[in-house]
Design an enzyme around this catalytic site. Structure first.
Site, short mmCIF file in Angstrom:
data_model
loop_
_atom_site.label_atom_id
_atom_site.label_comp_id
_atom_site.label_asym_id
_atom_site.label_seq_id
_atom_site.Cartn_x
_atom_site.Cartn_y
_atom_site.Cartn_z
N ARG A 259 0.84 -1.28 -0.08
CA ARG A 259 -0.04 -0.05 -0.08
C ARG A 259 0.89 1.17 0.10
O ARG A 259 1.87 1.27 0.63
CB ARG A 259 -0.88 -0.13 1.29
CG ARG A 259 -1.87 -1.21 1.15
CD ARG A 259 -2.77 -1.04 2.38
NE ARG A 259 -3.76 -2.28 2.57
CZ ARG A 259 -4.53 -2.56 3.49
NH1 ARG A 259 -4.58 -1.88 4.70
NH2 ARG A 259 -5.26 -3.77 3.36
N ARG A 274 2.66 0.78 10.35
CA ARG A 274 2.33 1.26 9.12
C ARG A 274 3.24 1.18 8.03
O ARG A 274 4.20 2.23 7.85
CB ARG A 274 1.55 2.59 9.13
CG ARG A 274 0.82 2.98 8.04
CD ARG A 274 0.08 4.24 8.23
NE ARG A 274 -0.85 4.46 9.15
CZ ARG A 274 -2.17 3.88 9.24
NH1 ARG A 274 -2.54 3.74 8.22
NH2 ARG A 274 -2.73 3.93 10.38
N GLU A 346 -5.69 -1.34 15.53
CA GLU A 346 -6.25 -2.24 14.89
C GLU A 346 -5.54 -3.13 14.31
O GLU A 346 -4.23 -3.13 13.83
CB GLU A 346 -6.80 -1.54 13.61
CG GLU A 346 -7.43 -2.25 12.49
CD GLU A 346 -7.61 -1.52 11.34
OE1 GLU A 346 -7.95 -0.39 11.19
OE2 GLU A 346 -7.83 -2.28 10.10
N SER A 349 -9.66 -6.50 10.54
CA SER A 349 -10.93 -5.70 10.05
C SER A 349 -11.76 -7.04 9.13
O SER A 349 -11.16 -7.29 8.30
CB SER A 349 -10.53 -4.75 9.08
OG SER A 349 -11.38 -3.80 8.91
N ARG A 387 1.62 -6.51 12.88
CA ARG A 387 1.12 -6.07 14.14
C ARG A 387 0.90 -6.84 15.18
O ARG A 387 0.92 -6.33 16.47
CB ARG A 387 -0.38 -5.24 13.71
CG ARG A 387 -0.12 -3.89 12.72
CD ARG A 387 -1.47 -3.28 12.59
NE ARG A 387 -1.18 -2.09 11.99
CZ ARG A 387 -2.22 -1.08 11.54
NH1 ARG A 387 -3.33 -1.33 12.00
NH2 ARG A 387 -1.82 -0.07 10.79
#
Length: 419
Positions: A259, A274, A346, A349, A387
């Site tokens: 990403r 991130r 987070e 999801s 994560r």
RNA sequence: GGAGAGGUGGCCGAGUGGUCGAAGGCGGUUGACUCGAAAUCAAUUGUACGCCCACCAGCGUACCGCAGGUUCGAAUCCUGUCCUCUCCGCCA
């Protein structure tokens, strides 16, 4: 993509749903365009029908060796009109689709209305937050001392937001991947898939990344690096008609994800929270429409089990209308507790997209009575691996800077601790 | 990278300008036979869009990898493009 029936039968509902998401799309204009397109289609079809009829007549006469010049002349008179009508129809249809593909899914009634993540609603909590007798460190501090992550060299090779996993850091990441895949495939009934990491443009449209989020994707020679395994997994059955008995279909895949993280400048710049490239184990399901919300609960539970077995405290929140993703009707985020950051972050999801993606990717199934339907598609992280590694480091850190390995992970990692 | 072959309905496979949405076979569904199953026989069986009616249905258009072109008319002819397969080369 939504069912056009919504636009035709209940445009007010669509307006309200768009408003809930704070989208500014001119629904009245879409209604108008749709009407016009249908009118054009009728006119065009009639013209084509008359041409077909005449052409057949010509064929018959020629077969009998008769003259057909008068008929040919007649057909030629409509040729221009057909061409013009067809061009106009194509143009209008394309214009319409360009907008229609930017219309997000309609949120489910159980999705709370709210402007952003601060309006997400906590559903449940699991695990006890550990009291440390010292100030817990953040993962990048721990990783630096234990020589697990190398940000400088990541930047040297590829720029910011890239990292090099080293030694036991790499091994821990790998152990987590294997642990998660085994759990989902052996205990939760998912079939393991290793998909391509590079996909075609229409595949990105199918799951809803394109056209709206084109800026987020890495492009390579006209194709795109997957931002999540959801993209290849859902599109696995694009342009197929499945059998009702095949459902539900459950896929799990480990992949790297890519990403650009455009628009997140200054956010999470430290550590591996991130990254432009990260690892994720993804879960995807295709279900009958009436089963999708039960499947969403089950899928979320499967993701939660990863954290439960690793002994990582977390909470589950349902995303508000302002925070939920483009393709989803309802989404649960799982947020893991990070003692170093002293907050929940987070880590998964899980979404039900209803038939939104199935329509875009033209995935259907044939019911027992022979009718075709769109299945519902669901996706969820099970879970984000990087994560999760962060969570293990921060939750299992000892005062001396060493890391205890969670019991269930020891067989995969091969050691009881990192020091 | 070089040379060749080919892309047709769920699958196999015929079809080189006109009644072809497409033979035939397999598979699926329904019915007959049977206590039931198998076998057999019969019927039926693509997708999308639009119109019409919503009880079943009916009508039209488009689709034979994709995009253009020629033609009154294209699965069939022409151009481009993508993909697959075979052989050679290279290579984890």
């Amino acid at each position: 993509m939504l069912d056009l029936a919504v636009l035709r039968k209940n445009p007010e509902l669509l307006k309200k749903k768009l408003q809930d998401r704070f989208y500014d799309i001119d629904v009245d204009k879409l209604v108008e365009m749709d009407k016009e397109i249908r009118k054009n289609k009728s006119v065009l079809d009639e013209l084509l029908a008359s041409r077909n009829k005449l052409s057949k007549e010509i064929g018959k006469r020629k077969a009998k060796k008769e003259q057909a010049d008068d008929l040919i002349k007649k057909v030629n008179e409509t040729a221009d009109k057909i061409k013009k009508t067809e061009e106009e129809y194509n143009k209008k249809h394309e214009e319409f689709m360009n907008i229609w593909l930017l219309v997000p899914n309609m949120i489910d009634d159980s999705t709370p209305i709210g402007k952003d993540e601060s309006d997400n609603v906590e559903i449940r909590k699991w695990g006890d937050i550990k009291e440390f007798g010292f100030k817990p460190k953040e993962h990048f501090e721990l990783a630096a001392e234990l020589d697990m992550l190398d940000f400088e060299r990541g930047a040297k090779l590829s720029g910011s937001r890239f990292v090099v996993y080293k030694g036991l850091g790499a091994r821990l990441e790998r152990a987590l991947i294997n642990f998660m895949l085994d759990l989902h495939t052996k205990e939760h009934g998912y079939k393991e898939i290793i998909p391509p990491y590079i996909v075609n443009e229409n595949v990105m449209v199918g799951t809803g990344q394109f056209p709206k989020f084109r800026d987020e994707a890495y492009e390579t020679g006209g194709q795109y690096l997957i931002p999540t395994a959801e993209v290849p997994l859902v599109n696995l059955h694009r342009e197929e008609i499945l059998k009702e008995d095949d459902l539900p279909i459950k896929y799990a895949a480990y992949t790297a994800c890519f990403r650009k993280e455009a628009g997140s400048y200054g956010k999470d710049v430290k550590g591996i929270i991130r990254q432009h490239q990260f690892n994720k184990v993804e879960l995807v399901q295709f279900t009958k429409p009436e089963e999708s919300f039960d499947a969403l609960e089950a899928l979320t539970n499967s993701a939660e089990r990863v954290l439960q077995l690793l002994g990582l405290p977390y909470r589950v929140v349902v995303l508000s209308s302002g925070d939920i993703g483009f393709s989803a009707a309802k989404t649960y985020d799982i947020e893991v507790w990070l003692p170093g950051q002293n907050q929940y972050r987070e880590i998964s999801s899980c979404s039900n997209t209803l038939d939104f993606q199935a329509r875009r990717a033209s995935i259907r199934y044939k019911g027992k009575e022979g009718k075709t339907y769109f299945p519902h598609t669901l996706n969820g992280s099970g879970v984000a691996v990087g994560r999760c590694l962060v969570a293990v480091l921060e939750n299992y850190q000892q005062e001396d800077g060493s890391i205890k390995i969670p019991e269930k992970l020891i067989p995969y990692f091969g050691d009881k601790e990192i020091r």
